[in-house]
Design a protein around this motif. Structure first.
Motif, PDB file in Angstrom:
ATOM      1  N   LEU A  17       0.805  -1.225   0.000  1.00  0.00           N
ATOM      2  CA  LEU A  17       0.000   0.000   0.000  1.00  0.00           C
ATOM      3  C   LEU A  17       0.843   1.283   0.000  1.00  0.00           C
ATOM      4  O   LEU A  17       0.303   2.376  -0.165  1.00  0.00           O
ATOM      5  CB  LEU A  17      -0.942   0.012   1.214  1.00  0.00           C
ATOM      6  N   THR A  18       2.183   1.153   0.186  1.00  0.00           N
ATOM      7  CA  THR A  18       3.014   2.366   0.299  1.00  0.00           C
ATOM      8  C   THR A  18       4.263   2.351  -0.569  1.00  0.00           C
ATOM      9  O   THR A  18       4.949   3.375  -0.663  1.00  0.00           O
ATOM     10  CB  THR A  18       3.466   2.591   1.763  1.00  0.00           C
ATOM     11  N   ALA A  19       4.608   1.202  -1.204  1.00  0.00           N
ATOM     12  CA  ALA A  19       5.872   1.119  -1.967  1.00  0.00           C
ATOM     13  C   ALA A  19       5.651   1.648  -3.390  1.00  0.00           C
ATOM     14  O   ALA A  19       5.208   0.931  -4.280  1.00  0.00           O
ATOM     15  CB  ALA A  19       6.382  -0.318  -1.994  1.00  0.00           C
ATOM     16  N   PHE A  20       5.948   2.919  -3.587  1.00  0.00           N
ATOM     17  CA  PHE A  20       5.756   3.569  -4.883  1.00  0.00           C
ATOM     18  C   PHE A  20       7.064   3.550  -5.682  1.00  0.00           C
ATOM     19  O   PHE A  20       8.140   3.387  -5.128  1.00  0.00           O
ATOM     20  CB  PHE A  20       5.332   5.036  -4.683  1.00  0.00           C
ATOM     21  N   GLY A  21       6.963   3.746  -7.012  1.00  0.00           N
ATOM     22  CA  GLY A  21       8.146   4.071  -7.806  1.00  0.00           C
ATOM     23  C   GLY A  21       8.804   2.927  -8.546  1.00  0.00           C
ATOM     24  O   GLY A  21       9.912   3.078  -9.029  1.00  0.00           O
ATOM     25  N   GLY A  22       8.145   1.750  -8.650  1.00  0.00           N
ATOM     26  CA  GLY A  22       8.723   0.669  -9.450  1.00  0.00           C
ATOM     27  C   GLY A  22       9.736  -0.158  -8.678  1.00  0.00           C
ATOM     28  O   GLY A  22      10.065   0.138  -7.532  1.00  0.00           O
ATOM     29  N   PRO A  23      10.267  -1.239  -9.319  1.00  0.00           N
ATOM     30  CA  PRO A  23      11.083  -2.229  -8.597  1.00  0.00           C
ATOM     31  C   PRO A  23      12.312  -1.640  -7.912  1.00  0.00           C
ATOM     32  O   PRO A  23      12.684  -2.060  -6.831  1.00  0.00           O
ATOM     33  CB  PRO A  23      11.486  -3.229  -9.691  1.00  0.00           C
ATOM     34  N   HIS A  26      11.188   0.127  -4.845  1.00  0.00           N
ATOM     35  CA  HIS A  26      10.688  -0.852  -3.872  1.00  0.00           C
ATOM     36  C   HIS A  26      11.822  -1.400  -3.012  1.00  0.00           C
ATOM     37  O   HIS A  26      11.663  -1.588  -1.809  1.00  0.00           O
ATOM     38  CB  HIS A  26      10.007  -2.034  -4.588  1.00  0.00           C
ATOM     39  N   ILE A  27      12.974  -1.650  -3.653  1.00  0.00           N
ATOM     40  CA  ILE A  27      14.104  -2.216  -2.912  1.00  0.00           C
ATOM     41  C   ILE A  27      14.581  -1.233  -1.840  1.00  0.00           C
ATOM     42  O   ILE A  27      14.877  -1.622  -0.714  1.00  0.00           O
ATOM     43  CB  ILE A  27      15.255  -2.601  -3.869  1.00  0.00           C
ATOM     44  N   ALA A  28      14.613   0.059  -2.197  1.00  0.00           N
ATOM     45  CA  ALA A  28      15.018   1.083  -1.220  1.00  0.00           C
ATOM     46  C   ALA A  28      14.065   1.075  -0.019  1.00  0.00           C
ATOM     47  O   ALA A  28      14.498   1.195   1.132  1.00  0.00           O
ATOM     48  CB  ALA A  28      15.047   2.452  -1.884  1.00  0.00           C
ATOM     49  N   THR A  60      10.800  -8.224 -10.715  1.00  0.00           N
ATOM     50  CA  THR A  60      11.924  -8.336  -9.774  1.00  0.00           C
ATOM     51  C   THR A  60      11.501  -8.149  -8.322  1.00  0.00           C
ATOM     52  O   THR A  60      11.830  -8.977  -7.463  1.00  0.00           O
ATOM     53  CB  THR A  60      13.010  -7.299 -10.139  1.00  0.00           C
ATOM     54  N   SER A  61      10.767  -7.061  -8.015  1.00  0.00           N
ATOM     55  CA  SER A  61      10.428  -6.809  -6.605  1.00  0.00           C
ATOM     56  C   SER A  61       9.435  -7.843  -6.079  1.00  0.00           C
ATOM     57  O   SER A  61       9.484  -8.223  -4.907  1.00  0.00           O
ATOM     58  CB  SER A  61       9.876  -5.388  -6.423  1.00  0.00           C
ATOM     59  N   THR A  62       8.555  -8.344  -6.958  1.00  0.00           N
ATOM     60  CA  THR A  62       7.608  -9.397  -6.555  1.00  0.00           C
ATOM     61  C   THR A  62       8.356 -10.673  -6.194  1.00  0.00           C
ATOM     62  O   THR A  62       8.089 -11.305  -5.163  1.00  0.00           O
ATOM     63  CB  THR A  62       6.601  -9.681  -7.688  1.00  0.00           C
ATOM     64  N   GLN A  63       9.323 -11.042  -7.046  1.00  0.00           N
ATOM     65  CA  GLN A  63      10.113 -12.242  -6.763  1.00  0.00           C
ATOM     66  C   GLN A  63      10.944 -12.062  -5.491  1.00  0.00           C
ATOM     67  O   GLN A  63      11.076 -12.993  -4.694  1.00  0.00           O
ATOM     68  CB  GLN A  63      11.029 -12.556  -7.948  1.00  0.00           C
ATOM     69  N   TYR A 126      16.280   8.272  -6.868  1.00  0.00           N
ATOM     70  CA  TYR A 126      16.628   8.076  -5.456  1.00  0.00           C
ATOM     71  C   TYR A 126      17.001   6.609  -5.193  1.00  0.00           C
ATOM     72  O   TYR A 126      17.975   6.318  -4.481  1.00  0.00           O
ATOM     73  CB  TYR A 126      15.445   8.489  -4.572  1.00  0.00           C
ATOM     74  N   ALA A 127      16.241   5.684  -5.785  1.00  0.00           N
ATOM     75  CA  ALA A 127      16.535   4.255  -5.623  1.00  0.00           C
ATOM     76  C   ALA A 127      17.913   3.928  -6.186  1.00  0.00           C
ATOM     77  O   ALA A 127      18.671   3.151  -5.599  1.00  0.00           O
ATOM     78  CB  ALA A 127      15.468   3.419  -6.320  1.00  0.00           C
ATOM     79  N   GLY A 128      18.231   4.517  -7.355  1.00  0.00           N
ATOM     80  CA  GLY A 128      19.553   4.302  -7.962  1.00  0.00           C
ATOM     81  C   GLY A 128      20.665   4.734  -7.032  1.00  0.00           C
ATOM     82  O   GLY A 128      21.666   4.024  -6.859  1.00  0.00           O
TER      83      GLY A 128
END
Length: 389
Positions: A17-23, A26-28, A60-63, A126-128
């Motif tokens: 419900l809060t992880a925005f911005g793609g895989p 999500h990792i960040a 990727t983030s789902t796996q 930011y994730a990068g």
């Protein structure tokens, strides 16, 4: 189920419900919640799992989050994790497709979504930065990150991603003697999930070729795409556009881009965009048909990656004991961080290059970097500005 499992599933729901911005983003966010706050696994374990999932086709983030569920509580917890992670975004995208169909019939503009895409670029940038600061520690890793970012930027074919990841792994694997030897390596491979992965692909292809049923053909289309996509949702988008807009004309370019803007505004997996595409592909069958289209598209796109992560995760801890595999993870992680940098630049291309949009990218990055404002607040602010201005 133990209390720890319930707390973990609650955390997965919070992420969904809060992880925005793609895989990459999500990792960040997983770092913050699952590593720093809850300590379900170490930083290194999350980086390695994400690197492994980057090599496999699929989301990727789902796996990655499914694999974390498996590490904590085995297959049953992993299946529940997967459902909780997918369901909110896929449901919202199905409802959004029905709503867009209605808005178009009423002639209402979708311009209120215009600030969300530059914000999404800020999230990925930011994730990068976050990932590269955690995985790039040697000169070799810096070189691999820069080279992979340049190659991923100029060659956006789906096959470039696995080739770059494997090449990066091969470069650092040559230095395996720097890693200590580990004993008790008993590699036992269970093939059931891999056989299922191939069997469903073959059966779906045959049924798709010999049936005139649109839901069956949609399942085959999405399952096939799910087996071809390396590198997350950004890679999936051009594939879907070619097949469903240019070739099959199931939806218009404007509808497709509107859906993509909405998925950028949503938490959870970017692959949930397929729920939107499948829904509009079935609109001539009414609302029930549209939701059936969302269901077969969602199952089709997520199933291949699920089979593969369940296949590999069972022997992953033993496989990591081999020095060559451990050494290769440094290169794979560096390349995947380079690909995130390239994704941020590529995602900016469709955004109109105005001082305002560039300012939104920089402001989003800065707010994530220097403040503790939650991602949903930033996204809702972007939506509100879209309505007001």
């Amino acid at each position: 189920m133990s209390l720890r499992y319930y707390i973990f599933l609650k955390d997965v729901l919070v992420l969904a419900l809060t992880a925005f911005g793609g895989p990459q983003a999500h990792i960040a966010i997983m770092f913050k919640l699952l590593v720093e706050k809850r300590r379900y696994l170490s930083e290194q374990e999350l980086i390695e799992l994400n690197a492994l999932c980057s090599i496999l086709p699929g989301p990727t983030s789902t796996q990655t989050i499914t694999a974390i569920g498996y590490k904590i509580g085995g297959p049953n917890l992993a299946y529940i994790t997967l459902l909780i992670w997918i369901l909110p975004a896929a449901t919202i995208m199905a409802i959004a497709a029905v709503a867009i169909t209605y808005l178009q019939e009423q002639g209402i503009s979708l311009a209120f979504l215009r600030y969300l895409q530059p914000m999404a670029v800020g999230f990925v940038a930011y994730a990068g930065y976050m990932i590269s600061s955690k995985v790039v520690h040697t000169k070799t890793a810096v070189i691999l990150m820069v080279v992979s970012a340049i190659l991923a930027y100029f060659f956006s074919s789906p096959w470039v991603f696995p080739v770059l990841l494997l090449a990066g792994g091969a470069v650092t694997a040559l230095r395996f003697k720097q890693h200590p030897l580990e004993k008790d390596k008993k590699l036992k491979i269970e093939w059931a999930n891999f056989i299922l992965f191939v069997a469903v692909l073959v059966v779906a292809a045959l049924l798709g070729a010999y049936t005139s049923s649109l839901p069956v053909r949609l399942f085959e289309n999405f399952y096939r795409n799910g087996t071809l996509v390396f590198g997350g949702g950004q890679v999936l988008i051009p594939l879907l556009y070619s097949e469903f807009v240019d070739f099959k004309h199931y939806l218009t370019g404007e509808e497709f881009l509107s859906g993509y803007a909405i998925v950028q505004a949503l938490p959870g997996p970017t692959f949930s965009f397929c729920s939107f595409v499948g829904n509009l592909a079935m609109r001539r069958y009414g609302i029930a048909g549209q939701f059936l289209g969302s269901f077969v598209a969602t199952v089709g796109i997520f199933l291949p990656g699920t089979f593969l992560i369940f296949f590999v995760i069972r022997f992953w801890d033993e496989l990591k004991k081999y020095r060559v595999v451990r050494a290769s993870l440094e290169g794979i992680s560096a390349v995947s961080s380079g690909m995130v940098v390239a994704a941020a630049i590529l995602l900016y291309h469709p955004v109109p290059n105005t001082p305002l949009n560039f300012g939104i990218v920089v402001a989003t990055f800065s707010l994530l970097m220097f403040t503790k404002i939650p991602a949903p607040i930033l996204i809702l602010t972007g939506l509100l500005l879209g309505f007001l201005l």
